[in-house]
Scaffold this active site. Structure first.
Site, mmCIF file in Angstrom:
data_model
loop_
_atom_site.group_PDB
_atom_site.id
_atom_site.type_symbol
_atom_site.label_atom_id
_atom_site.label_comp_id
_atom_site.label_asym_id
_atom_site.label_seq_id
_atom_site.Cartn_x
_atom_site.Cartn_y
_atom_site.Cartn_z
ATOM 1 N N ARG A 148 0.887 -1.101 0.109
ATOM 2 C CA ARG A 148 0.054 -0.015 -0.006
ATOM 3 C C ARG A 148 0.876 1.264 0.105
ATOM 4 O O ARG A 148 1.986 1.395 0.610
ATOM 5 C CB ARG A 148 -1.061 -0.064 1.047
ATOM 6 C CG ARG A 148 -1.891 -0.774 1.166
ATOM 7 C CD ARG A 148 -2.663 -1.187 2.434
ATOM 8 N NE ARG A 148 -3.738 -2.196 2.486
ATOM 9 C CZ ARG A 148 -3.552 -3.592 2.674
ATOM 10 N NH1 ARG A 148 -2.400 -4.060 3.025
ATOM 11 N NH2 ARG A 148 -4.589 -4.645 2.655
ATOM 12 N N HIS B 35 -1.010 -2.702 -4.314
ATOM 13 C CA HIS B 35 -0.416 -3.410 -5.547
ATOM 14 C C HIS B 35 -0.592 -2.795 -6.890
ATOM 15 O O HIS B 35 -0.967 -3.357 -7.852
ATOM 16 C CB HIS B 35 -1.219 -4.804 -5.359
ATOM 17 C CG HIS B 35 -1.114 -5.566 -4.351
ATOM 18 N ND1 HIS B 35 0.066 -5.444 -3.548
ATOM 19 C CD2 HIS B 35 -1.810 -6.533 -3.613
ATOM 20 C CE1 HIS B 35 -0.003 -6.472 -2.588
ATOM 21 N NE2 HIS B 35 -1.087 -6.882 -2.697
ATOM 22 N N HIS C 158 2.831 -13.048 -5.107
ATOM 23 C CA HIS C 158 1.838 -13.161 -4.292
ATOM 24 C C HIS C 158 1.177 -14.414 -4.409
ATOM 25 O O HIS C 158 -0.090 -14.444 -4.375
ATOM 26 C CB HIS C 158 0.676 -11.972 -4.678
ATOM 27 C CG HIS C 158 0.001 -11.545 -3.592
ATOM 28 N ND1 HIS C 158 -0.683 -12.361 -2.602
ATOM 29 C CD2 HIS C 158 -0.202 -10.236 -2.899
ATOM 30 C CE1 HIS C 158 -1.284 -11.660 -1.665
ATOM 31 N NE2 HIS C 158 -1.011 -10.248 -2.085
ATOM 32 N N ASP D 207 -1.820 -9.591 8.492
ATOM 33 C CA ASP D 207 -1.564 -8.895 6.981
ATOM 34 C C ASP D 207 -0.701 -7.530 7.541
ATOM 35 O O ASP D 207 -1.030 -6.543 7.514
ATOM 36 C CB ASP D 207 -3.102 -8.547 6.696
ATOM 37 C CG ASP D 207 -2.894 -7.972 5.420
ATOM 38 O OD1 ASP D 207 -1.985 -8.046 4.759
ATOM 39 O OD2 ASP D 207 -3.993 -7.442 4.818
ATOM 40 N N GLU E 141 5.404 -12.411 1.334
ATOM 41 C CA GLU E 141 5.581 -11.593 0.248
ATOM 42 C C GLU E 141 6.911 -10.577 0.471
ATOM 43 O O GLU E 141 6.651 -9.965 1.406
ATOM 44 C CB GLU E 141 4.440 -10.546 -0.074
ATOM 45 C CG GLU E 141 3.192 -11.293 -0.212
ATOM 46 C CD GLU E 141 1.972 -10.471 -0.096
ATOM 47 O OE1 GLU E 141 1.934 -9.115 -0.713
ATOM 48 O OE2 GLU E 141 1.156 -10.601 0.760
#
Length: 379
Positions: free
Chosen positions: A109, A134, A205, A278, A343
């Site tokens: 982000r 992304h 991803h 996350d 990631e």
């Protein structure tokens, strides 16, 4: 028998034989390559299969530079597909997802979609809680890379991103080189050049479920992250600019533990903000590709994935927003937390956090990033 009748019969048989469509050989993971052939924005898509001598198979489509399937042996020697995805190009095109994608220009982000380069404020698309996620709604995961198979274990993908692509500045030429090694690792090398100052942060991803059965949630997977600190987020998943310790919190994976052990502890505000895990962890590895950045193991299959990278961070995402509405390969429904994403990256919103490692790419420079996914078995 009449000679002319005989000749006519032979000719008819030959014609019928010529009209028969050649059999399509399925991949080890059961994919039909013809199901990945179409045209998107005048570019041709396809499925590319990498194999090593050990029998491992990796299938990749140049639509979004996506890893579609990864076949590795479990503790019983049975080959298992350990990533989520679709078994046809139409679903990748029509169902929004990041499954297996080569993300660009900027993974993760950017706050309110704004960056400042040389005192020039640039507004990027806002596609996630007001932020640019992304690379925007038409990021590289929805574009076709040019594909160049090198040999049976190596595939090079190239994406030429024009100046103004999703409002990012600069004509950028980006490459993703996938190499399947003989010791069952997928070595991914990213590179990029630009003709104008810009920002670049690429990642893969893939959604991993190492049990080989994505109908089952992956919260039993054992996770280790080589990081003493992480970057907390607010309720919109945006990094606050802080780097804080994992010690004595549910964010501590320096000692391996099941992902599900603390994931529902929403009294811990970071798990509430992230709807689970996350978050970006600040790696202790200091860019050393010989040190394990993260390790994930399925106790069911015994399959272990080790991640190595020269990047400063790794985003651990536990499939919190999978909700059972998407069916993937073999018609399997993907429920919440059916996977784990690992990631490798620079930290989220680095363009707006000058205290963090820079993601600025200048003309004359080359962006280089590497991620190695190495598979083995714990028996």
């Amino acid at each position: 028998m009449n000679k002319h009748f005989l000749l006519a019969g032979i000719a008819a048989l030959m014609l019928a034989s010529c009209n028969q469509k050649p059999e399509t050989k399925l991949t080890l993971s059961g994919l039909n390559p013809t199901d990945f052939q179409t045209t998107v924005n005048d570019a041709t898509t396809g499925l590319y299969t990498l194999k090593n001598k050990a029998g491992m198979e990796v299938c990749i489509t140049n639509f979004g530079g996506r890893i579609v399937s990864v076949m590795v042996p479990d503790k019983n020697g049975t080959m298992q597909d350990v990533v989520l995805g679709f078994d046809n190009i139409a679903d990748y095109i029509n169902i929004p997802s990041d499954f297996g994608a080569s993300i660009g220009r900027y993974a993760n982000r950017i706050n309110q979609g704004k960056i400042v380069l040389d005192n020039d404020t640039i507004q990027l698309p806002q596609n996630n809680f007001g932020h640019c996620l992304h690379g925007g709604p038409e990021g590289w995961q929805y574009q076709v890379y040019d594909a160049k198979p090198i040999d049976e274990t190596t595939l090079e993908l190239t994406r030429i991103s024009p100046d103004g692509d999703q409002n990012f500045p600069g004509n950028v030429t980006a490459k993703v080189l996938f190499k399947l090694t003989e010791d069952n690792a997928i070595d991914i090398k990213y590179s990029a050049t630009t003709d104008k100052k810009t920002v670049v942060n690429m990642t893969n991803h893939s959604y991993f479920n190492l049990s080989g059965d994505p109908a089952k949630i992956a919260t039993d997977h054992i996770l280790y992250v080589n990081a003493d600190t992480y970057t907390p987020v607010d309720s919109t998943f945006m990094t606050t600019g802080e780097i804080v310790t994992v010690k004595d919190t549910p964010m501590d994976f320096t000692t391996p533990k099941p992902i599900g052990q603390d994931i529902a502890n929403f009294d811990f505000i970071q798990l509430k903000n992230g709807n689970g895990y996350d978050h970006n962890w600040v790696l202790n590895t200091q860019g050393d590709l010989t040190q394990v950045a993260a390790r994930l193991t399925s106790p069911t299959s015994g399959i272990t994935l080790e991640v190595y990278t020269n990047e400063p961070g790794i985003q651990v995402y536990t499939g919190n927003f999978l909700d059972g509405t998407v069916k993937g390969k073999k018609g399997i429904t993907y429920n919440q937390r059916a996977s784990v994403c690992l990631e490798t990256q620079h930290y989220p919103d680095s363009p707006n956090k000058p205290q963090w490692p820079s993601v600025v790419l200048e003309p004359g420079q080359t962006y280089n990033s590497e991620c190695i996914f190495k598979f083995s078995v714990e028996k």
